[in-house]
Design a protein around this motif. Structure first.
Motif, short mmCIF file in Angstrom:
data_model
loop_
_atom_site.label_atom_id
_atom_site.label_comp_id
_atom_site.label_asym_id
_atom_site.label_seq_id
_atom_site.Cartn_x
_atom_site.Cartn_y
_atom_site.Cartn_z
N ARG A 41 0.84 -1.19 0.00
CA ARG A 41 0.00 0.00 0.00
C ARG A 41 0.88 1.25 0.00
NH1 ARG A 41 -4.81 -0.82 4.31
NH2 ARG A 41 -3.47 0.64 5.40
N GLU A 84 0.93 3.78 5.01
CA GLU A 84 0.72 2.90 6.15
C GLU A 84 0.87 3.72 7.43
OE1 GLU A 84 -0.20 -0.10 6.40
OE2 GLU A 84 0.23 -1.14 4.52
N THR A 97 5.77 -3.74 10.75
CA THR A 97 4.74 -4.73 10.47
C THR A 97 4.84 -5.91 11.42
OG1 THR A 97 4.75 -4.12 8.13
CG2 THR A 97 3.75 -6.22 8.68
#
Length: 248
Positions: free
Chosen positions: A127, A130, A166
């Protein structure tokens, strides 16, 4: 993900390898268990996919030996038309999931992703923007905004930082970092990775006073943790003096 494949059938190994590559994974093929176990002494893998017969040993035996080298290694077993009793025996031997041969691409990739989620291994999503707490990643501009400032990063610094955020509070192996950030290149020196980690720590101010620690894990990789920050207004202050009210 960095996936080890033990498959004596070279034609089927080629099919599985292409499917894993299409799914964004790096596949390292071994025709038998012995070279895999020898390689695992020096390399890290996020997952093992193995045929029920590894060319030189049964998968049930290999799973136990693999986890002595790589503790907690998730395992998917490939089985040809297995009976229920065979499936049960494989799962009881330590396999986390089983797939019928020949594999079906979408099912295999979906099961691997589900297994990786359960194992706590995550990949950055594809994406443009984030958000992780106060950190806003803008992939298009290769920048990160936080605490009222915007910092420009190199593409690899940004990918590395995204991988760490992440996988917050999860160890990320050097092999996983190299596969994700440097696209499976084997000529990247360990010092290069450490230098990038140091730059990320400095640029993003990943320090305890700001609520983060980026810790090198000797012989393995890195872990990013979020930690509580003490309020300076409430630390090291004496208790309020007791008030005595006199009544007349």
């Amino acid at each position: 993900m960095r996936i080890a494949l033990i498959e004596p059938d070279l034609r089927h190994a080629e099919i599985v390898g292409r499917l894993l590559l299409a799914g964004g994974h790096a596949c390292h093929h071994f025709a038998a268990s012995a070279p895999f176990l020898a390689g695992a002494e020096h390399e890290f893998f996020d997952l093992l996919v193995t045929d029920a017969f590894c060319g030189d040993a049964a998968a049930e035996d290999v799973i136990a030996r693999a986890r002595k080298v790589l503790p907690g290694l998730p395992v998917v077993a490939l089985m040809s038309a297995p009976r229920e009793s065979e499936l049960v025996a494989m799962l009881q031997a330590g396999a986390d999931d089983c797939l019928s041969k020949p594999v079906r691409g979408p099912e295999m990739l979906a099961r691997i992703e589900a297994l990786m989620r359960r194992a706590g291994i995550r990949r950055p999503r594809n994406r443009a923007r984030e958000m992780f707490g106060e950190y806003a990643f803008d992939v298009g501009r290769s920048s990160v905004s936080f605490r009222g400032q915007s910092i420009t990063m190199t593409p690899k610094e940004l990918q590395f930082a995204l991988l760490l955020f992440t996988n917050m509070s999860r160890p990320v192996s050097r092999a996983h970092i190299l596969e994700t950030v440097w696209s499976r290149r084997r000529d990247v020196r360990s010092r290069t990775l450490d230098t990038h980690a140091s730059r990320i720590r400095t640029k993003l101010e990943l320090r305890p006073e700001f609520g983060y620690t980026l810790t090198p894990l000797y012989g393995y990789g890195y872990r990013l943790d979020r930690i509580p920050v003490e309020n300076p207004d409430t630390t090291d202050k004496p208790p309020p003096a007791e008030r005595i009210v006199e009544t007349l």
